[in-house]
Enzyme design. Structure first.
Site, PDB file in Angstrom:
ATOM      1  N   CYS A 406       0.859  -1.242   0.122  1.00  0.00           N
ATOM      2  CA  CYS A 406       0.085  -0.021   0.081  1.00  0.00           C
ATOM      3  C   CYS A 406       0.980   1.233  -0.074  1.00  0.00           C
ATOM      4  O   CYS A 406       1.457   1.733  -1.004  1.00  0.00           O
ATOM      5  CB  CYS A 406      -0.785  -0.016   1.201  1.00  0.00           C
ATOM      6  SG  CYS A 406      -2.376   1.133   1.056  1.00  0.00           S
ATOM      7  N   HIS A 535      -3.381  -5.618  -0.320  1.00  0.00           N
ATOM      8  CA  HIS A 535      -2.939  -5.833   1.098  1.00  0.00           C
ATOM      9  C   HIS A 535      -2.990  -7.289   1.130  1.00  0.00           C
ATOM     10  O   HIS A 535      -3.937  -8.187   1.562  1.00  0.00           O
ATOM     11  CB  HIS A 535      -3.956  -5.516   2.241  1.00  0.00           C
ATOM     12  CG  HIS A 535      -3.684  -3.782   2.499  1.00  0.00           C
ATOM     13  ND1 HIS A 535      -2.915  -3.300   3.526  1.00  0.00           N
ATOM     14  CD2 HIS A 535      -4.131  -2.901   1.948  1.00  0.00           C
ATOM     15  CE1 HIS A 535      -3.158  -2.138   3.662  1.00  0.00           C
ATOM     16  NE2 HIS A 535      -3.787  -1.649   2.433  1.00  0.00           N
ATOM     17  N   GLU A 537      -1.888  -9.592   3.391  1.00  0.00           N
ATOM     18  CA  GLU A 537      -1.665 -10.040   4.603  1.00  0.00           C
ATOM     19  C   GLU A 537      -2.986 -10.416   4.768  1.00  0.00           C
ATOM     20  O   GLU A 537      -3.330 -11.245   5.673  1.00  0.00           O
ATOM     21  CB  GLU A 537      -1.244  -9.203   5.440  1.00  0.00           C
ATOM     22  CG  GLU A 537      -1.995  -7.856   5.667  1.00  0.00           C
ATOM     23  CD  GLU A 537      -1.535  -6.750   4.890  1.00  0.00           C
ATOM     24  OE1 GLU A 537      -1.897  -5.561   5.175  1.00  0.00           O
ATOM     25  OE2 GLU A 537      -0.992  -6.863   3.943  1.00  0.00           O
TER      26      GLU A 537
END
Length: 609
Positions: A406, A535, A537
């Site tokens: 990001c 993202h 994750e």
């Protein structure tokens, strides 16, 4: 209100906040799911905010993003990681959402002129919301859940949660006893002065809970060290539950051990009888939990470590980066390493700190230089952005493996424009609206002025370009043409600068479906310099690590080249570095293997993870 056949487990907390209700709730779901029960989860946050999107990370930790763009509490991340299910924004209930719904109904005249009150209108709205969400089919199977686990945030006795407590006091009778179970999570402190576990706080918390009309079926005692049977007996006597219903969860080396400890305390047998689940318990639940047992055992026996520096803006609270640290753990564990995450405050890397606080400046740079890999996560605002840019530059020039996410993606572009393209004024308009080289600009449709829920949010498709044919990141994703990842951003790469940037070594190897927004960049002739606008994750799972994080861990240990050459096959627990090189020569012509096959164990002879 007509009740469904869904069973409910309510998880409440006492004594202190942050006692671990989210992990306990996730563990209940994990155990039941391992036994073949379809499970879903709901998190209740008794704050007036509509969602977690406008919170500072220092308030409640990270903001977790769901597929549908819901910005929610980080505990929903635990639910998705433990249960491997996809949740939705309605799985997170806040006081603000409930009151907004009731006020909207009142404005429409739905209450037919009645006085709108907390009881029954607010409490009814809570119960209706819970039941509605509990009956939403699970995305992965299409089946209606059999059990819904509801976590009530905060601490029993908080004025903010009183309406929710009253709602569940009523709900237990509507649902009937065989469909409603309550677990109360409490802290049992062990003062160093005496070393003796103190049960009074738990007794007081349970007394208050019972005074509000809810009686626990389980009391889950969190403690620093295991508590003895006599302490359980004492809690049992004063809290009106059997000793077998008092479960001790001491601090463990891994949160993934919590379901195993709970199962060993007879949770499955009790829930099967209490909720009339009809499970066949001829085969012990532990047998169904083999993957979790293997995961926990493997984590305990990891010998080699990998040191990853996280250059962030909110490092005073590690929960600000929960999903990132979990994703790093998933990737490291999968390939045989335990990860050490070193948090570096981005501002401490800035040149101005050399004058203001030289010790912090030198310590930060020392930590960065000692790292084996670097991750630069997202964030907002101009504080610390120059430190992130310096970290990008250092990793680029020193061949240090790096993963930018990001804002980390955006600072990589800024750094490259400044120092390679010599556009010294290059910046993002978020920090400098008047910059002469706005390489990062806002997306007008996501910059309306309101802050809540206006960003580019949720799961979106990313398309690999023709230039990505031999890129590391595409190979890590199994040479797919398209992937889907979750987003949370308001700024993007300025399309005017894409061509000049790509004239050198930096390539944008993936874009959005319109081919207008840059999604992934990769630096050529570098061990691993990858950055993503999305993202990754958020979709990492304990037994299915995220490809960008997997690449970072492997590159940090100089194993990525070998791993890719083998066709995404790797067995670090069985081979030395010299064996790696020998195997590399023998397997150089092995075709690429899909990363999903490796996740399921097909590409790794050393583990089922």
């Amino acid at each position: 209100m007509k009740m469904s056949n869904v069973k409910y487990i309510l998880v409440t907390g006492g004594v202190i906040s942050g006692v671990g209700k989210g992990v306990i709730a996730s563990s209940f779901g994990t155990i039941l799911k391992c036994c073949g029960i379809e499970v879903t989860s709901i998190k209740i946050d008794p704050y007036i905010n509509l969602d977690a999107g406008t919170f500072s990370p220092y308030e409640h930790g990270e903001v977790y993003v769901l597929d549908d763009g819901g910005e929610v509490d980080l505990d929903l991340g635990n639910y998705e990681r433990f249960l491997n299910i996809t949740l939705h924004k309605d799985n997170n209930i806040t006081t603000g959402k409930i009151y907004q719904q009731v006020i909207d109904r009142e404005r429409r005249g739905d209450y037919l002129g009645k006085t709108v009150q907390v009881v029954p209108h607010i409490t009814d709205a809570i119960q209706e919301w819970v039941e509605r969400v509990a009956q939403v089919p699970v995305s992965e199977t299409g089946k209606v859940p059999q059990v819904c686990i509801v976590e009530l945030g905060g601490t029993i006795g908080d004025i903010e949660s009183m309406a929710f407590v009253e709602a569940f006091r009523q709900f237990q009778f509507r649902a009937k006893r065989e469909n409603f179970c309550l677990a109360h999570v409490s802290l049992v402190p062990q003062p160093k002065s005496t070393g003796e576990p103190k049960t009074k706080p738990t007794q007081a918390s349970v007394r208050e809970l019972r005074g509000l009309g809810l009686s626990p079926d389980f009391i889950v005692c969190r403690s620093e060290k295991p508590i003895g049977h006599e302490v359980k007996e004492k809690i049992s006597n004063f809290c009106h539950v059997a000793p077998a219903q008092v479960i001790c969860i001491p601090d463990l080396s891994s949160i993934y051990k919590v379901p195993i400890v709970m199962e060993s305390n007879g949770v499955v047998e009790f829930l099967n009888e209490r909720l009339k689940l009809g499970m066949n318990l001829m085969v012990p639940a532990r047998k169904f939990m083999k993957r979790w047992v293997d995961l926990a055992n493997r984590m305990d026996h990891l010998r080699d470590g990998v040191r990853i520096a996280l250059v962030g803006k909110y490092t005073r609270l590690e929960d600000s980066y929960t999903s990132i640290t979990k994703a790093l753990q998933h990737a490291a564990n999968a390939v045989g390493f335990h990860v050490k995450v070193v948090f570096i405050e981005a501002t401490n890397l800035e040149e101005g700190m050399l004058k203001d606080d030289p010790v912090a400046y030198h310590n930060a740079w020392s930590e960065l230089c000692q790292s084996e890999g670097v991750i630069i996560p997202g964030g907002f605002g101009k504080r610390g952005i120059e430190g992130k840019i310096e970290a990008n530059k250092w990793c680029r020039e020193n061949n240090k493996p790096l993963l930018g996410i990001c804002l980390g993606f955006q600072t990589a572009v800024i750094e490259y424009a400044r120092n390679v393209l010599k556009l010294e004024e290059a910046h993002t308009t978020e920090c400098n609206p008047e910059t002469s080289h706005p390489v990062i600009i806002d997306m007008p449709e996501h910059n309306s002025g309101d802050k809540g829920g206006t960003m580019r949010l949720g799961k979106r498709t990313t398309v690999f370009t023709e230039a990505s044919r031999n890129s590391k990141i595409r190979r890590l994703y199994g040479k797919k043409d398209k992937i889907e990842e979750r987003h949370r951003h308001r700024y993007e790469v300025n399309p005017k600068y894409v061509t000049p940037i790509e004239k050198e070594c930096m390539k944008f190897v993936a874009v959005d479906e319109t081919a207008e927004r840059m999604e992934i960049l990769e630096l050529e002739r570098h061990p691993y310099y990858i950055a993503t606008q999305f993202h990754p994750e958020y979709l990492s799972r304990p037994m299915a690590p995220s490809p960008p994080f997997l690449g970072l861990i492997l590159a940090s240990k100089d194993k990525l080249k070998s791993y890719l050459a083998r066709g995404c096959k790797y067995s670090p627990m069985q081979q030395s570095d010299s064996e790696d090189e020998e195997c590399l020569e023998k397997n150089a012509n092995i075709p690429e293997t899909n990363i999903e096959e490796w996740d399921s164990g097909a590409c790794s002879s050393s583990s089922n993870i």
